[in-house]
Motif scaffolding. Sequence first.
Motif, PDB file in Angstrom:
ATOM      1  N   VAL A 184       1.912   7.149  -1.460  1.00  0.00           N
ATOM      2  CA  VAL A 184       1.489   6.136  -2.431  1.00  0.00           C
ATOM      3  C   VAL A 184       0.405   5.270  -1.803  1.00  0.00           C
ATOM      4  N   GLN A 185      -0.687   5.093  -2.530  1.00  0.00           N
ATOM      5  CA  GLN A 185      -1.740   4.176  -2.097  1.00  0.00           C
ATOM      6  C   GLN A 185      -2.029   3.171  -3.214  1.00  0.00           C
ATOM      7  N   VAL A 186      -2.171   1.921  -2.831  1.00  0.00           N
ATOM      8  CA  VAL A 186      -2.715   0.894  -3.726  1.00  0.00           C
ATOM      9  C   VAL A 186      -4.077   0.528  -3.168  1.00  0.00           C
ATOM     10  N   LEU A 187      -5.117   0.669  -3.999  1.00  0.00           N
ATOM     11  CA  LEU A 187      -6.476   0.593  -3.482  1.00  0.00           C
ATOM     12  C   LEU A 187      -7.019  -0.824  -3.345  1.00  0.00           C
ATOM     13  N   ASP A 188      -6.634  -1.731  -4.262  1.00  0.00           N
ATOM     14  CA  ASP A 188      -7.280  -3.042  -4.275  1.00  0.00           C
ATOM     15  C   ASP A 188      -6.254  -4.161  -4.388  1.00  0.00           C
ATOM     16  N   LEU A 189      -6.680  -5.365  -4.011  1.00  0.00           N
ATOM     17  CA  LEU A 189      -5.784  -6.510  -3.938  1.00  0.00           C
ATOM     18  C   LEU A 189      -5.263  -6.935  -5.309  1.00  0.00           C
ATOM     19  N   ASN A 190      -6.100  -6.905  -6.334  1.00  0.00           N
ATOM     20  CA  ASN A 190      -5.631  -7.289  -7.672  1.00  0.00           C
ATOM     21  C   ASN A 190      -4.497  -6.395  -8.144  1.00  0.00           C
ATOM     22  N   THR A 191      -4.622  -5.100  -7.899  1.00  0.00           N
ATOM     23  CA  THR A 191      -3.561  -4.171  -8.297  1.00  0.00           C
ATOM     24  C   THR A 191      -2.282  -4.459  -7.522  1.00  0.00           C
ATOM     25  N   TYR A 192      -2.427  -4.779  -6.253  1.00  0.00           N
ATOM     26  CA  TYR A 192      -1.260  -5.130  -5.443  1.00  0.00           C
ATOM     27  C   TYR A 192      -0.588  -6.395  -5.973  1.00  0.00           C
ATOM     28  N   ASN A 193      -1.365  -7.432  -6.206  1.00  0.00           N
ATOM     29  CA  ASN A 193      -0.804  -8.702  -6.643  1.00  0.00           C
ATOM     30  C   ASN A 193      -0.202  -8.644  -8.040  1.00  0.00           C
ATOM     31  N   ASN A 194      -0.922  -8.026  -8.972  1.00  0.00           N
ATOM     32  CA  ASN A 194      -0.500  -8.058 -10.373  1.00  0.00           C
ATOM     33  C   ASN A 194       0.454  -6.931 -10.756  1.00  0.00           C
ATOM     34  N   GLN A 195       0.281  -5.781 -10.164  1.00  0.00           N
ATOM     35  CA  GLN A 195       1.068  -4.630 -10.603  1.00  0.00           C
ATOM     36  C   GLN A 195       2.262  -4.353  -9.683  1.00  0.00           C
ATOM     37  N   ILE A 196       2.050  -4.387  -8.376  1.00  0.00           N
ATOM     38  CA  ILE A 196       3.170  -4.184  -7.439  1.00  0.00           C
ATOM     39  C   ILE A 196       4.083  -5.414  -7.431  1.00  0.00           C
ATOM     40  N   ALA A 197       3.523  -6.559  -7.059  1.00  0.00           N
ATOM     41  CA  ALA A 197       4.334  -7.783  -6.998  1.00  0.00           C
ATOM     42  C   ALA A 197       4.801  -8.209  -8.382  1.00  0.00           C
TER      43      ALA A 197
ATOM     44  N   ALA B 165      -0.739  11.350  -2.799  1.00  0.00           N
ATOM     45  CA  ALA B 165      -0.052  11.934  -3.942  1.00  0.00           C
ATOM     46  C   ALA B 165      -0.271  11.081  -5.189  1.00  0.00           C
ATOM     47  N   ILE B 166      -0.131   9.757  -5.040  1.00  0.00           N
ATOM     48  CA  ILE B 166      -0.311   8.837  -6.163  1.00  0.00           C
ATOM     49  C   ILE B 166      -1.163   7.664  -5.711  1.00  0.00           C
ATOM     50  N   GLN B 167      -2.236   7.382  -6.436  1.00  0.00           N
ATOM     51  CA  GLN B 167      -3.061   6.225  -6.129  1.00  0.00           C
ATOM     52  C   GLN B 167      -3.153   5.300  -7.337  1.00  0.00           C
ATOM     53  N   PHE B 168      -2.963   4.014  -7.105  1.00  0.00           N
ATOM     54  CA  PHE B 168      -3.107   2.989  -8.144  1.00  0.00           C
ATOM     55  C   PHE B 168      -4.333   2.147  -7.828  1.00  0.00           C
ATOM     56  N   LYS B 169      -5.163   1.928  -8.840  1.00  0.00           N
ATOM     57  CA  LYS B 169      -6.323   1.065  -8.653  1.00  0.00           C
ATOM     58  C   LYS B 169      -6.712   0.432  -9.992  1.00  0.00           C
ATOM     59  N   LYS B 170      -7.527  -0.618  -9.936  1.00  0.00           N
ATOM     60  CA  LYS B 170      -8.040  -1.290 -11.137  1.00  0.00           C
ATOM     61  C   LYS B 170      -6.920  -1.592 -12.134  1.00  0.00           C
ATOM     62  N   GLU B 171      -5.820  -2.126 -11.620  1.00  0.00           N
ATOM     63  CA  GLU B 171      -4.667  -2.565 -12.417  1.00  0.00           C
ATOM     64  C   GLU B 171      -3.881  -1.408 -13.051  1.00  0.00           C
ATOM     65  N   GLY B 172      -4.040  -0.211 -12.529  1.00  0.00           N
ATOM     66  CA  GLY B 172      -3.222   0.905 -13.003  1.00  0.00           C
ATOM     67  C   GLY B 172      -1.761   0.697 -12.650  1.00  0.00           C
ATOM     68  N   ASN B 173      -0.872   1.227 -13.477  1.00  0.00           N
ATOM     69  CA  ASN B 173       0.554   1.012 -13.257  1.00  0.00           C
ATOM     70  C   ASN B 173       1.361   2.178 -13.831  1.00  0.00           C
TER      71      ASN B 173
ATOM     72  N   ASN C 122      12.443  -1.505  -7.851  1.00  0.00           N
ATOM     73  CA  ASN C 122      11.278  -0.760  -8.347  1.00  0.00           C
ATOM     74  C   ASN C 122      10.803   0.302  -7.365  1.00  0.00           C
ATOM     75  N   TRP C 123      11.455   0.396  -6.216  1.00  0.00           N
ATOM     76  CA  TRP C 123      11.176   1.480  -5.262  1.00  0.00           C
ATOM     77  C   TRP C 123      12.492   1.990  -4.701  1.00  0.00           C
ATOM     78  N   SER C 124      12.698   3.318  -4.753  1.00  0.00           N
ATOM     79  CA  SER C 124      13.882   3.913  -4.128  1.00  0.00           C
ATOM     80  C   SER C 124      13.599   5.367  -3.794  1.00  0.00           C
ATOM     81  N   THR C 125      14.225   5.829  -2.729  1.00  0.00           N
ATOM     82  CA  THR C 125      14.101   7.228  -2.333  1.00  0.00           C
ATOM     83  C   THR C 125      15.441   7.925  -2.509  1.00  0.00           C
ATOM     84  N   SER C 126      15.385   9.258  -2.629  1.00  0.00           N
ATOM     85  CA  SER C 126      16.604  10.041  -2.784  1.00  0.00           C
ATOM     86  C   SER C 126      16.359  11.456  -2.285  1.00  0.00           C
ATOM     87  N   ALA C 127      17.209  11.907  -1.384  1.00  0.00           N
ATOM     88  CA  ALA C 127      17.085  13.271  -0.861  1.00  0.00           C
ATOM     89  C   ALA C 127      17.470  14.320  -1.890  1.00  0.00           C
ATOM     90  N   SER C 128      18.128  13.905  -2.951  1.00  0.00           N
ATOM     91  CA  SER C 128      18.587  14.861  -3.965  1.00  0.00           C
ATOM     92  C   SER C 128      17.675  14.943  -5.191  1.00  0.00           C
TER      93      SER C 128
END
Length: 405
Positions: free
Chosen positions: A326-339, A293-301, A376-382
């Motif tokens: 949700v997919q994070v494609l590369d390590l830089n995006t994970y380290n810099n954008q997620i973390a 549904a959503i993919q982040f790569k190359k420092e996308g945020n 920065n992450w939460s789910t909701s049934a409503s």
Amino acid sequence: MKKFALGLAILASIFTGCSSDDEETSTPIIKVPASGEITGDFTANKTFAYGNYTLKGMVKIPNGVTVTFEAGSTITCDNATGENGLIVLNGGKLIAVGTADAPIVFTEKSKTAGSWAGIIMYGDAPIVNSAVNPAPQTSTSEDGLSLVYGGSNAGHNGGTLKYVRVEYAGQVITTNNKEHNGFSFYSVGSGTVLENLVSYMGNDDGFEFYGGTVSGKNLVSYGNKDDAFDWQDGWRGQLNTNWYAYQVGTANYGIEAEAKGVNNAFWPVVTNITLKRAAGTVTEAQSEIQLDAIQFKKEGNGDFSNIVIDGYKNQTSPSSRNGGAVQVLDLNTYNNQIAGGKIKLNNVKISNTDNTFISGAGTFTLQASSFNPNSNWSTSASSTGTSLSAGPWATVNGVNLLSNL
């Protein structure tokens, strides 16, 4: 008795006169549609009255020129005549203001996906193309025109598009070098108005933002073969809301976010999102894993909230692919954008989807606890996702495009 009869006669004449006047004022005025061919580059301001027009060639609106289309107009291309598209150059303006009942429609004669170039708009709003160059950055377009875009004018104004539908666009001639979308926005600024737009049955992305600061409200991407919504070059629109993607037949991501590999300090904000994938929909390129549904790569945020995700299941045929929210494609995006706390996904409702998270690089494990801070992450049934009202603006060939919301 005569006076009484005379009085009745006078009253009768008064009421008859009123009835006649009412009939005259309520008679609808039938507006005859104009017609004509639109070709060559504009050299002066032009207003196209309500009508049916033919667009021939890669028609450009240059700097200093404003082109206006009246509500209810239809503009048709013919793939048999060659490459066709409407291009708004930096400094030019397109004013296309339809209504919910009388949208402005850009379409193609054969009704075949990928038959024309769609609407392309250029500006000089900021982009990122380098991690080291502090000056206003630029890049070169991938639409075959090879035009330079980018700059420092965050408030660039390319016009107003309201209740506009683009059909059967997304022409791809050479991948990554000459390809088009339904709507392509190259460094378009926040002074531009984009509201109630539909990209229907294209061969590439429904909407693509190449940097810039423009925002889109009430956007519908229906049946496009690549991504529903895509951006690169550090797009940073802040007032986006009510995005709806319905992917059917062949499709890749609902949202693909990237920033040319630049660890940036800004991000777009989008609220009220619904991403749905119809059963049996397969990836465009079987060599790639593109079922998210959503993919982040190359420092996308990005900062996203009130999200509904449905139908991103594993694919078993013609080849096996994992489907996920949700997919994070590369390590830089994970380290810099997620973390780093630059990707925020809150109030997410997920259904009919086999995996919540997919770790693209295989060198990290993406999970709820990866988000820092955890808020920065939460789910909701409503969660309700997109809220849009149906009407002719979102109806094609009698089909209500919003029926699956």
